[in-house]
Write a protein that holds these residues in place. Structure first.
Motif, PDB file in Angstrom:
ATOM      1  N   MET A   1       0.784  -1.204  -0.005  1.00  0.00           N
ATOM      2  CA  MET A   1      -0.125  -0.016   0.303  1.00  0.00           C
ATOM      3  C   MET A   1       1.050   1.427   0.044  1.00  0.00           C
ATOM      4  O   MET A   1       1.689   1.330   0.689  1.00  0.00           O
ATOM      5  CB  MET A   1      -0.782  -0.030   1.212  1.00  0.00           C
ATOM      6  CG  MET A   1      -1.804   1.110   1.382  1.00  0.00           C
ATOM      7  SD  MET A   1      -2.936   1.024   2.732  1.00  0.00           S
ATOM      8  CE  MET A   1      -2.076   1.591   4.263  1.00  0.00           C
ATOM      9  N   PRO A   2       0.768   2.081  -0.944  1.00  0.00           N
ATOM     10  CA  PRO A   2       1.611   3.225  -0.995  1.00  0.00           C
ATOM     11  C   PRO A   2       1.203   4.233   0.161  1.00  0.00           C
ATOM     12  O   PRO A   2       0.494   4.114   0.665  1.00  0.00           O
ATOM     13  CB  PRO A   2       1.251   3.857  -2.387  1.00  0.00           C
ATOM     14  CG  PRO A   2       0.025   3.550  -2.675  1.00  0.00           C
ATOM     15  CD  PRO A   2      -0.278   1.893  -2.143  1.00  0.00           C
ATOM     16  N   ILE A   3       2.480   4.822   0.570  1.00  0.00           N
ATOM     17  CA  ILE A   3       2.496   5.921   1.540  1.00  0.00           C
ATOM     18  C   ILE A   3       1.627   7.321   0.994  1.00  0.00           C
ATOM     19  O   ILE A   3       1.782   7.597  -0.124  1.00  0.00           O
ATOM     20  CB  ILE A   3       3.752   6.479   2.055  1.00  0.00           C
ATOM     21  CG1 ILE A   3       4.561   5.158   2.271  1.00  0.00           C
ATOM     22  CG2 ILE A   3       3.903   7.374   3.230  1.00  0.00           C
ATOM     23  CD1 ILE A   3       4.318   4.386   3.692  1.00  0.00           C
ATOM     24  N   GLU A   4       0.821   7.674   1.769  1.00  0.00           N
ATOM     25  CA  GLU A   4       0.029   8.854   1.401  1.00  0.00           C
ATOM     26  C   GLU A   4       0.569  10.266   2.072  1.00  0.00           C
ATOM     27  O   GLU A   4       0.879  10.114   3.193  1.00  0.00           O
ATOM     28  CB  GLU A   4      -1.348   8.661   1.782  1.00  0.00           C
ATOM     29  CG  GLU A   4      -2.052   7.557   0.871  1.00  0.00           C
ATOM     30  CD  GLU A   4      -3.470   7.652   1.079  1.00  0.00           C
ATOM     31  OE1 GLU A   4      -4.008   8.473   1.570  1.00  0.00           O
ATOM     32  OE2 GLU A   4      -4.247   6.934   0.463  1.00  0.00           O
ATOM     33  N   ASN A  40       7.362   5.977  -2.704  1.00  0.00           N
ATOM     34  CA  ASN A  40       6.485   5.189  -3.063  1.00  0.00           C
ATOM     35  C   ASN A  40       7.177   4.446  -4.310  1.00  0.00           C
ATOM     36  O   ASN A  40       7.085   3.351  -4.619  1.00  0.00           O
ATOM     37  CB  ASN A  40       5.089   5.864  -3.574  1.00  0.00           C
ATOM     38  CG  ASN A  40       4.249   5.938  -2.255  1.00  0.00           C
ATOM     39  OD1 ASN A  40       4.492   5.214  -1.265  1.00  0.00           O
ATOM     40  ND2 ASN A  40       3.507   6.938  -2.242  1.00  0.00           N
ATOM     41  N   ALA A  44       8.344   0.371  -4.283  1.00  0.00           N
ATOM     42  CA  ALA A  44       7.337  -0.527  -5.235  1.00  0.00           C
ATOM     43  C   ALA A  44       8.173  -1.967  -5.437  1.00  0.00           C
ATOM     44  O   ALA A  44       9.337  -1.789  -5.829  1.00  0.00           O
ATOM     45  CB  ALA A  44       7.186   0.337  -6.501  1.00  0.00           C
ATOM     46  N   LYS A  49       7.224  -2.583   0.795  1.00  0.00           N
ATOM     47  CA  LYS A  49       5.829  -1.892  -0.031  1.00  0.00           C
ATOM     48  C   LYS A  49       4.620  -1.687   0.824  1.00  0.00           C
ATOM     49  O   LYS A  49       3.986  -0.858   0.556  1.00  0.00           O
ATOM     50  CB  LYS A  49       5.618  -2.619  -1.433  1.00  0.00           C
ATOM     51  CG  LYS A  49       5.055  -4.157  -1.103  1.00  0.00           C
ATOM     52  CD  LYS A  49       4.864  -4.907  -2.214  1.00  0.00           C
ATOM     53  CE  LYS A  49       4.511  -6.412  -1.971  1.00  0.00           C
ATOM     54  NZ  LYS A  49       3.591  -6.977  -1.073  1.00  0.00           N
ATOM     55  N   ASP A  50       4.514  -2.432   2.008  1.00  0.00           N
ATOM     56  CA  ASP A  50       3.536  -2.352   2.750  1.00  0.00           C
ATOM     57  C   ASP A  50       3.790  -1.993   4.283  1.00  0.00           C
ATOM     58  O   ASP A  50       3.000  -1.930   5.122  1.00  0.00           O
ATOM     59  CB  ASP A  50       2.740  -3.783   2.841  1.00  0.00           C
ATOM     60  CG  ASP A  50       2.017  -4.260   1.485  1.00  0.00           C
ATOM     61  OD1 ASP A  50       1.447  -3.509   1.124  1.00  0.00           O
ATOM     62  OD2 ASP A  50       2.263  -5.414   1.452  1.00  0.00           O
ATOM     63  N   SER A  52       4.882   1.007   7.016  1.00  0.00           N
ATOM     64  CA  SER A  52       4.685   2.534   7.338  1.00  0.00           C
ATOM     65  C   SER A  52       5.766   3.160   7.132  1.00  0.00           C
ATOM     66  O   SER A  52       6.876   2.758   7.019  1.00  0.00           O
ATOM     67  CB  SER A  52       4.339   2.406   9.065  1.00  0.00           C
ATOM     68  OG  SER A  52       5.215   2.333   9.941  1.00  0.00           O
TER      69      SER A  52
END
Length: 195
Positions: A1-4, A40, A44, A49-50, A52
Motif C-alpha cells: 500500500m503506497p504511503i500517502e 513510493n 514498489a 512496499k506495505d 509504514s
C-alpha cells in the motif's frame, strides 16, 4: 500500500502572518509531496512496499532513507505547529515546563539553547527537543534528513531548518524565522508526545 501525503492539520494559510500560505504550499505541497512520491517509487515491489513510513525510515538506507526520513520529519513538524489564533505559541504547560526546568533550568534557558543549536548548523537540517530513554529532555540539531527515530531518543518537537521552510518569508534570515516559529509551537501536542 503506497504511503500517502498526510493532510495538514489546518488550512495552508492558517499559520499566517508567521508562515505564509505560499511557504506552507511550497513546503508541504511540493517538497514533502515529492519526498512521498519518491518513497513510493523506491518501495514498489520490495519487502517495504506495505511498511509504514516510520518503519521504512528505520529500515532504509541511501536515497530511500533520505526521502522517507525527510517526509517523516516534516510530518512531525506540521503537527508541532498550531495557528496562533488557535493557541499556538506561548509557553509549555506544567508537565513539560517541569521537565524543562529539570533539564535546562527553565523555558527561557531551553529556548536560548534550542536557538543556539538551530543557528549553529550550516545548511539544511533539523533542530529537535528530544526525550532520552531515561525520561530526561535534550536538544539536538541534525543535518539533512537525519532523524532521531533511528536511535534511542524520542522526538517531541521538530523545527525544520531547510531553506524551503522559510526562504519565501524570511530569505536567509533564520533568526527571524525562528522568532516567528516560536509563535506557532503547539505545546499541547509536544507535551502529549512525552513518555
Amino acid at each position: 500500500m503506497p504511503i500517502e501525503l498526510a493532510a495538514l492539520p489546518y488550512d495552508r494559510t492558517a499559520l499566517e502572518p508567521h508562515l505564509s500560505g505560499d511557504t506552507v504550499e511550497q513546503h508541504h505541497g511540493h517538497h514533502q509531496r515529492a519526498d512521498i512520491e519518491r518513497v513510493n517509487t523506491l518501495i514498489a515491489g520490495t519487502p517495504l512496499k506495505d511498511a509504514s513510513l516510520e518503519e521504512i525510515v528505520r529500515r532504509a538506507q541511501g536515497a530511500l532513507f533520505e526521502h522517507a526520513a525527510q517526509a517523516w520529519n516534516t510530518d512531525l513538524y506540521w503537527r508541532c505547529l498550531q495557528p496562533a489564533a488557535a493557541g499556538g505559541g506561548g509557553e509549555p504547560g506544567p508537565k513539560l515546563a517541569q521537565a524543562m526546568d529539570e533539564a535546562f533550568g527553565g523555558y527561557a534557558a531551553f529556548r536560548e539553547r534550542f536557538e543556539q543549536a538551530a543557528l549553529r548548523g550550516f545548511g539544511a537540517g533539523w533542530a529537535w527537543l528530544l526525550q532520552r530513554p531515561d525520561g530526561r529532555l535534550a536538544i539536538a540539531a541534525t543535518p539533512n534528513a537525519v532523524t532521531p527515530i533511528t536511535g534511542r531518543d524520542h522526538p517531541l518537537l521538530a523545527c525544520c531548518l531547510w531553506q524551503h521552510a522559510y526562504y519565501l518569508d524570511y530569505r536567509d534570515q533564520r533568526e527571524k524565522y525562528l522568532a516567528a516559529w516560536w509563535q506557532l509551537v503547539n505545546w499541547r501536542y509536544v507535551a502529549s508526545r512525552m513518555r
